[in-house]
Design a protein around this motif. Structure first.
Motif, mmCIF file in Angstrom:
data_model
loop_
_atom_site.group_PDB
_atom_site.id
_atom_site.type_symbol
_atom_site.label_atom_id
_atom_site.label_comp_id
_atom_site.label_asym_id
_atom_site.label_seq_id
_atom_site.Cartn_x
_atom_site.Cartn_y
_atom_site.Cartn_z
ATOM 1 N N GLN A 170 -0.542 -39.150 -17.836
ATOM 2 C CA GLN A 170 -1.260 -38.664 -16.662
ATOM 3 C C GLN A 170 -2.515 -37.903 -17.045
ATOM 4 O O GLN A 170 -3.559 -38.032 -16.407
ATOM 5 C CB GLN A 170 -0.348 -37.781 -15.812
ATOM 6 N N ASP A 206 -6.337 -38.671 -15.917
ATOM 7 C CA ASP A 206 -7.134 -37.682 -15.199
ATOM 8 C C ASP A 206 -8.347 -37.186 -15.971
ATOM 9 O O ASP A 206 -9.385 -36.903 -15.375
ATOM 10 C CB ASP A 206 -6.267 -36.472 -14.837
ATOM 11 N N LEU A 207 -8.233 -37.061 -17.278
ATOM 12 C CA LEU A 207 -9.277 -36.393 -18.058
ATOM 13 C C LEU A 207 -10.174 -37.325 -18.855
ATOM 14 O O LEU A 207 -11.135 -36.858 -19.459
ATOM 15 C CB LEU A 207 -8.635 -35.372 -19.004
#
Length: 118
Positions: free
Chosen positions: A18, A22-23
């Protein structure tokens, strides 16, 4: 205690995925392939088996577990059949898992009504 560690290790693997989504600008497909390749490498070195002994299903169910099974199948086939095992070992080891994925994917397609994105 085994359920606790399975939950923690499996959850940590999912958290890493995740965070990568996201990053970073990595696509989910690249993350998926990266996890499988990392599992293959760690399985080929024999390190992932230690994690499986510790975390059980928390390590075998996520994508690196798939890569580990591929590496283990190749190692076993090379020991039994020689160089041809490099090609056949992964297919033999994952035949059941891939079959289940295809069958349930087909059944899901039969009962769902897909819609095009607009």
């Amino acid at each position: 205690m085994n359920l606790f560690w399975a939950f923690v290790i499996g959850g940590l693997i999912c958290v890493v995925g995740q965070l990568l989504i996201d990053l970073t600008k990595l696509t989910p497909a690249r993350i998926l392939v990266s996890f499988v390749v990392i599992g293959c490498i760690l399985g080929g070195l024999g390190w992932y088996d230690r994690l499986v002994e510790f975390a059980g299903a928390g390590a075998t169910v996520p994508l690196p577990g798939f890569g580990n099974v591929l590496a283990r199948g190749v190692r076993r086939a090379v020991d039994e059949r020689g160089l041809i095992g490099v090609v056949t070992g992964g297919f033999t080891a994952m035949a059941g898992g891939v079959t289940v994925a295809i069958v349930f994917g087909y059944l899901s397609a039969l009962v769902s009504s897909p819609k095009a994105k607009e």
